[in-house]
Motif scaffolding. Structure first.
Motif, PDB file in Angstrom:
ATOM      1  N   ILE A  22       0.845  -1.195   0.000  1.00 55.01           N
ATOM      2  CA  ILE A  22       0.000   0.000   0.000  1.00 55.01           C
ATOM      3  C   ILE A  22       0.878   1.241   0.000  1.00 55.01           C
ATOM      4  CG2 ILE A  22      -1.774   1.265   1.288  1.00 55.01           C
ATOM      5  CD1 ILE A  22      -2.535  -1.488   2.533  1.00 55.01           C
ATOM      6  N   THR A  23       0.504   2.202  -0.820  1.00 57.10           N
ATOM      7  CA  THR A  23       1.190   3.491  -0.809  1.00 57.10           C
ATOM      8  C   THR A  23       0.165   4.605  -0.949  1.00 57.10           C
ATOM      9  OG1 THR A  23       3.011   4.772  -1.745  1.00 57.10           O
ATOM     10  CG2 THR A  23       1.659   3.570  -3.293  1.00 57.10           C
ATOM     11  N   ILE A  24       0.466   5.734  -0.326  1.00 55.57           N
ATOM     12  CA  ILE A  24      -0.433   6.881  -0.358  1.00 55.57           C
ATOM     13  C   ILE A  24       0.376   8.109  -0.797  1.00 55.57           C
ATOM     14  CG2 ILE A  24      -2.044   8.306   0.976  1.00 55.57           C
ATOM     15  CD1 ILE A  24      -2.312   5.864   2.871  1.00 55.57           C
ATOM     16  N   PRO A  25       0.523   8.297  -2.109  1.00 53.99           N
ATOM     17  CA  PRO A  25       1.288   9.439  -2.609  1.00 53.99           C
ATOM     18  C   PRO A  25       0.418  10.680  -2.734  1.00 53.99           C
ATOM     19  CG  PRO A  25       0.581   8.123  -4.438  1.00 53.99           C
ATOM     20  CD  PRO A  25       0.095   7.421  -3.181  1.00 53.99           C
ATOM     21  N   TYR A  26       1.041  11.784  -3.095  1.00 49.79           N
ATOM     22  CA  TYR A  26       0.296  12.987  -3.427  1.00 49.79           C
ATOM     23  C   TYR A  26      -0.341  12.781  -4.799  1.00 49.79           C
ATOM     24  CZ  TYR A  26      -0.991  17.869  -3.699  1.00 49.79           C
ATOM     25  OH  TYR A  26      -1.714  19.024  -3.805  1.00 49.79           O
ATOM     26  N   ALA A  68      -3.346  10.900  -1.358  1.00 50.97           N
ATOM     27  CA  ALA A  68      -3.621  11.506  -0.059  1.00 50.97           C
ATOM     28  C   ALA A  68      -4.935  12.276  -0.048  1.00 50.97           C
ATOM     29  CB  ALA A  68      -2.470  12.428   0.335  1.00 50.97           C
ATOM     30  N   ASN A  69      -5.406  12.690  -1.215  1.00 48.63           N
ATOM     31  CA  ASN A  69      -6.676  13.415  -1.304  1.00 48.63           C
ATOM     32  C   ASN A  69      -7.825  12.528  -1.779  1.00 48.63           C
ATOM     33  OD1 ASN A  69      -5.620  15.846  -0.422  1.00 48.63           O
ATOM     34  ND2 ASN A  69      -4.894  16.353  -2.471  1.00 48.63           N
ATOM     35  N   GLY A  70      -7.612  11.213  -1.812  1.00 48.54           N
ATOM     36  CA  GLY A  70      -8.683  10.289  -2.136  1.00 48.54           C
ATOM     37  C   GLY A  70      -8.808   9.898  -3.596  1.00 48.54           C
ATOM     38  N   LEU A  71      -7.904  10.340  -4.451  1.00 47.79           N
ATOM     39  CA  LEU A  71      -7.971   9.925  -5.856  1.00 47.79           C
ATOM     40  C   LEU A  71      -7.580   8.455  -5.969  1.00 47.79           C
ATOM     41  CD1 LEU A  71      -6.338  12.925  -7.746  1.00 47.79           C
ATOM     42  CD2 LEU A  71      -8.744  12.333  -7.592  1.00 47.79           C
ATOM     43  N   ILE A  72      -8.301   7.746  -6.827  1.00 49.25           N
ATOM     44  CA  ILE A  72      -8.082   6.318  -6.987  1.00 49.25           C
ATOM     45  C   ILE A  72      -7.732   6.032  -8.440  1.00 49.25           C
ATOM     46  CG2 ILE A  72      -9.226   4.078  -6.954  1.00 49.25           C
ATOM     47  CD1 ILE A  72     -10.921   5.048  -4.683  1.00 49.25           C
TER      48      ILE A  72
END
Length: 114
Positions: A22-26, A68-72
């Protein structure tokens, strides 16, 4: 140090494993982060090492990326289906958790400012 997987799912009946990272980039790094995850594990030949170590027939790497802003990314639905999740409810829950945590971080930072 950072080469550990986030989630390992073993299916003994099918003699297979799913390696979830799992990764959560900008937002701007969303696509790059997903391709980097795939490349990293192909270069490390991690799937082959895991199959030999755990004596399973197959190991599949599932890069799970959400900004980080919820884009998938479009590929997230496919990856979640590979893990056995149906529908979009899990992706929506992931977005909700991310947005709430991002808001919590921003509130905490704003309360520190004079």
């Amino acid at each position: 140090m950072a080469n550990k997987l986030d989630i390992v799912i073993m299916d003994r009946a099918q003699s297979s494993m799913f390696l979830v990272d799992i990764t959560i980039p900008y937002d701007e790094n969303l696509v790059r982060a997903e391709t980097e995850k795939k490349r990293k594990y192909l270069v490390l030949v991690l799937a082959h090492e895991v199959t030999a170590m755990w004596h399973v027939e197959s190991a599949e790497i599932i890069p799970t990326v959400i900004s980080a802003n919820g884009l998938i990314p479009v590929s997230l639905a496919h990856h979640l289906r590979r893990l056995g999740f149906r529908g979009n409810s899990l992706a929506a829950k992931m977005q909700k958790v991310l947005l709430l945590d991002s808001a919590r971080i921003v509130r905490r930072l704003l309360s520190l400012s004079p």
